[in-house]
Design an enzyme around this catalytic site. Sequence first.
Site, PDB file in Angstrom:
ATOM      1  CD  GLU A 173       6.424   8.930  -6.704  1.00  0.00           C
ATOM      2  OE1 GLU A 173       5.667   8.529  -5.813  1.00  0.00           O
ATOM      3  OE2 GLU A 173       7.225   8.187  -7.300  1.00  0.00           O
ATOM      4  CD  GLU A 362      11.595   8.713  -5.870  1.00  0.00           C
ATOM      5  OE1 GLU A 362      11.067   7.577  -5.828  1.00  0.00           O
ATOM      6  OE2 GLU A 362      11.140   9.694  -5.258  1.00  0.00           O
TER       7      GLU A 362
HETATM    8  C1  BG6 Z   1       8.376   6.684  -4.803  1.00  0.00           C
HETATM    9  C2  BG6 Z   1       8.527   7.643  -3.663  1.00  0.00           C
HETATM   10  O1  BG6 Z   1       7.045   6.431  -4.977  1.00  0.00           O
HETATM   11  O2  BG6 Z   1       8.862   5.411  -4.693  1.00  0.00           O
HETATM   12  C3  BG6 Z   1       9.523   7.241  -2.622  1.00  0.00           C
HETATM   13  O3  BG6 Z   1       8.769   8.959  -4.092  1.00  0.00           O
HETATM   14  C4  BG6 Z   1       9.457   5.740  -2.418  1.00  0.00           C
HETATM   15  O4  BG6 Z   1       9.273   7.980  -1.457  1.00  0.00           O
HETATM   16  C5  BG6 Z   1       9.805   5.050  -3.706  1.00  0.00           C
HETATM   17  O5  BG6 Z   1      10.208   5.267  -1.360  1.00  0.00           O
HETATM   18  C6  BG6 Z   1       9.822   3.534  -3.639  1.00  0.00           C
HETATM   19  O6  BG6 Z   1       8.647   3.056  -3.080  1.00  0.00           O
HETATM   20  P1  BG6 Z   1       8.687   2.060  -1.844  1.00  0.00           P
HETATM   21  O7  BG6 Z   1       7.281   1.878  -1.443  1.00  0.00           O
HETATM   22  O8  BG6 Z   1       9.330   0.835  -2.336  1.00  0.00           O
HETATM   23  O9  BG6 Z   1       9.494   2.743  -0.788  1.00  0.00           O
END
Ligand code: BG6
Length: 467
Positions: A173, A362
């Site tokens: 990111e 993701e």
């Molecule tokens: C992304 C990141 O922003 O979202 C991850 O690359 C992160 O590291 C994921 O865990 C989800 O966000 P969160 O805050 O719910 O863990």
Amino acid sequence: MSSKFPDHFLWGGAVAANQVEGAYQTDGKGLSTSDFQPQGIFGAITPRVDGDSGIKDVAIDFYHRYPQDIALFAEMGFKCLRISIAWTRIFPQGDEEAPNEAGLAFYDRLFDEMARYGIQPLVTLSHYEMPYGLVKQYGGWGNRKTIGFFEHYARTVFERYKHKVQHWLTFNEINMSLHAPFTGVGLAEDSSKSEIYQAIHHQLVASARAVKACHEIVPGGKIGNMLLGGILYPLSCKPEDVLETQRQNRDWLFFGDVQARGGYPAYMRRYFRENGIQVEITAEDQQALRETIDFISFSYYMSGCVTTDEAQNNTARTNILNMVPNPHLASSEWGWQIDPVGLRYLLNVLYDRYQKPLFIVENGLGAKDRVEADGSINDDYRINYLNDHLVQVAEAIDDGVEVMGYTSWGPIDLVSASKAEMSKRYGFIYVDRDDAGNGSLERRRKKSFYWYRDVIQSNGNSLKNKA
Ligand code: BG6
């Protein structure tokens, strides 16, 4: 629904070192920026004192329990697992000449374990962390020297794992530095725009140098970038709203433009000029940036809206990016708006723009889970979220978008990045640990575990198009 997913589609999951490994000082690991953020990626920098313990210090103890976890991923039929290497396991302070052998050996063991089950690694070089030593001694990415330290680290791991890892990503990111400068580039939160963009520039050059190194060292290797895919819609069809939406989307697409097209887009030069932002870009930097990525990877959780109406702008901001909410969408418990169609739209936007293969690295739903008296966890909300998003991925493939794979976020519960809590769970596998760090760390299959296994086994045929 008949499968639209290609035969070699890389189904799997994604984790990050600082959110799963724990063992934060084991086998010579140095402290990373993440170790100074016990409250998460937006948290204040907290000095470490002897004996203190943050939730990430143990996380889910993946460092020791990975054989069991990989076996569970294999049971679901994973073709691919996205992990990140903790830079501080390899170079504890960041500026050493010789790497830490114990750190390198850990990832050898991990990749060997994955290979036993035919699970391909997808490896992020830097996922929301860097050696704290580089921040203290050099000012993080604000210093040009950090480019060299990163390149040395990248070349070291490419050499070591070139026969074990084919797919790589540079910075997780990368556009997040605009919102969390310490997490992204090791700068103080109150840094000026010029300082932040200079650090980002150094990181973009470092990313391009890693791309070149990967092409030189890893036979047949492919390397991508990683964007937070925060797609924005105009809240109304007022032309000014549409134009402002385009401007704000360019805030993050700019990173992809540099990494995929090999140079700064003209709109950024205007933005720098009109906002008094000074960035030193040498001829050598420009040359380095010409080495472009092989594929685009991104995270996708939500979409948001943009308006030029000040009154609406100031109300009801939502999620980590403070987006204006969309009245047509529902939200997760954490205020992240759920928009499966937005994923199809984003895939098309990125493919139209770059014409490079895309990898969704993701996507997922953070939710509170309840363990029933019989030990089962019936996470239908997660199944619905993932199903609906994957149906849209299939649609995008049908639109002609080249999609390499899909690694859902947090296939096993892990520490959340934004809130550093365990109760925001993403996994198909439940981990017995609470926000205070209590629990046995025992692993347990959720209902979604069996659902995802069926999706992979049927190459997407079992997905339900409810439209
Ligand atoms: C992304 C990141 O922003 O979202 C991850 O690359 C992160 O590291 C994921 O865990 C989800 O966000 P969160 O805050 O719910 O863990």
